[in-house]
Design a protein around this motif. Structure first.
Motif, mmCIF file in Angstrom:
data_model
loop_
_atom_site.group_PDB
_atom_site.id
_atom_site.type_symbol
_atom_site.label_atom_id
_atom_site.label_comp_id
_atom_site.label_asym_id
_atom_site.label_seq_id
_atom_site.Cartn_x
_atom_site.Cartn_y
_atom_site.Cartn_z
ATOM 1 N N LEU A 80 0.806 -1.214 0.000
ATOM 2 C CA LEU A 80 0.000 0.000 0.000
ATOM 3 C C LEU A 80 0.843 1.268 0.000
ATOM 4 C CD1 LEU A 80 -2.835 -1.117 2.439
ATOM 5 C CD2 LEU A 80 -3.151 -0.405 0.056
ATOM 6 N N GLN A 81 2.086 1.173 0.453
ATOM 7 C CA GLN A 81 2.941 2.361 0.480
ATOM 8 C C GLN A 81 3.181 2.916 -0.919
ATOM 9 O OE1 GLN A 81 3.469 3.381 3.713
ATOM 10 N NE2 GLN A 81 2.223 1.519 3.955
ATOM 11 N N ARG A 127 -1.072 3.286 -3.145
ATOM 12 C CA ARG A 127 -2.038 4.352 -2.884
ATOM 13 C C ARG A 127 -1.781 5.551 -3.786
ATOM 14 N NH1 ARG A 127 -2.196 5.600 3.403
ATOM 15 N NH2 ARG A 127 0.043 5.452 3.063
ATOM 16 N N GLY A 128 -2.827 5.971 -4.474
ATOM 17 C CA GLY A 128 -2.694 7.110 -5.381
ATOM 18 C C GLY A 128 -2.246 6.700 -6.773
ATOM 19 N N TYR A 161 -9.530 1.534 0.790
ATOM 20 C CA TYR A 161 -8.492 1.996 -0.137
ATOM 21 C C TYR A 161 -8.954 2.087 -1.579
ATOM 22 C CZ TYR A 161 -5.540 1.566 3.902
ATOM 23 O OH TYR A 161 -5.025 1.720 5.157
ATOM 24 N N ASP A 166 -8.296 5.305 -3.070
ATOM 25 C CA ASP A 166 -6.905 5.542 -3.483
ATOM 26 C C ASP A 166 -6.534 4.740 -4.723
ATOM 27 O OD1 ASP A 166 -6.227 7.282 -1.313
ATOM 28 O OD2 ASP A 166 -6.134 5.522 -0.001
ATOM 29 N N VAL A 188 -6.931 1.406 -5.109
ATOM 30 C CA VAL A 188 -6.438 0.067 -4.777
ATOM 31 C C VAL A 188 -7.624 -0.834 -4.445
ATOM 32 C CG1 VAL A 188 -4.935 -1.305 -3.284
ATOM 33 C CG2 VAL A 188 -4.309 1.063 -3.845
#
Length: 253
Positions: free
Chosen positions: A122-123, A126-127, A165, A168, A170
């Motif tokens: 996720l680091q 995300r985005g 998420y 984001d 995901v």
């Protein structure tokens, strides 16, 4: 090209994920304990599909192994687009008769390692966007020892994470097959035919992975790749847990 990281990739569903993703021209990072098996699979995939395949040898029951894979997932310079948390193993059903160290190792691989690798993925996802598939089981809907409890956790956490998420970019999907023809039962010491499961209940690994990838692409939080298992899961919500756990003791999902 998208890049997928698959744990437990040396055999079974993990190897099938690798084959289907390579056929779709995804580059791969294959994770497992067996270096020889990974290298053999990687060579076959490079030759047949012309994709890049990286081999990462790691034992996800150990902190060092989880850290190695998590570091690769956090590499923003060469990001991962799809994480498949597939590593796992089974134990005999009788919790009190198992070695407690084996039970703890079982918990670490199924739950802790999956959680840590999701957190790492996720680091960078995300985005930017990405997908996570957690290989759970229909056992997660049934009361049955620690295997069921681990898979239930994966299902519940995947449902929450998918909702949290998605904003984001995901998606997180818990893939919940039933009994599937792989080497899973053999590694538990069971020969073919010893599981006590009717032929009708067995699934094909190719179909399980195909449906799992489709449902992940659709952003679904739970994927149950069979109408008969969907019906079984629906029944578990209304049948007494004593009945479902008694039936589940006949085999290992």
């Amino acid at each position: 090209m998208p890049t997928a990281l698959i744990t437990g990739a040396s055999a079974g569903l993990g190897a099938e994920f690798a084959r289907q993703l390579a056929r779709r021209r995804a580059d791969l990072i294959l994770v497992a304990r067996s270096e020889d098996a990974l290298n053999s699979l990687a060579a076959d995939l490079r030759s047949e599909f012309g994709v890049a395949v990286e081999v990462l040898v790691a034992d996800l029951a150990d902190d060092e192994g989880v850290t190695k894979v998590a570091d690769r997932l956090r590499d923003a310079g060469d990001p991962i687009d799809l994480l498949v948390n597939n590593a796992g193993f089974g134990l005999p059903l009788q919790f009190a008769d198992n070695d407690i160290d084996d039970e703890v190792r079982h918990l670490r691989v199924h739950v802790e390692a999956s959680m840590r690798l999701m957190h790492a993925a996720l680091q960078t996802m995300r985005g930017r966007g990405g997908r996570i598939i957690n290989v759970a089981s229909v056992a997660g809907f049934i009361s049955r020892s620690t295997y069921s409890a681990c898979k239930s956790w994966l299902i519940g956490f995947s449902r929450w994470a998918n909702a949290e998420y998605s904003r984001d970019g995901v998606s997180v999907t818990a893939l919940c097959p039933g009994f599937t023809h792989t080497t899973f039962h053999e590694r538990m010491g069971l020969a073919v035919g010893q599981e006590g499961v009717p032929d009708l209940m067995w699934l094909n690994a190719r179909d399980v992975v195909r449906v799992g990838l489709r449902d992940a692409a659709l952003g679904r939080s739970v994927s149950i790749p069979s109408l008969r298992y969907k019906a079984i899961v629906a029944l578990t919500g209304i049948l007494p847990s004593a009945l479902t756990s008694g039936v589940a003791r006949r085999g290992r999902v």
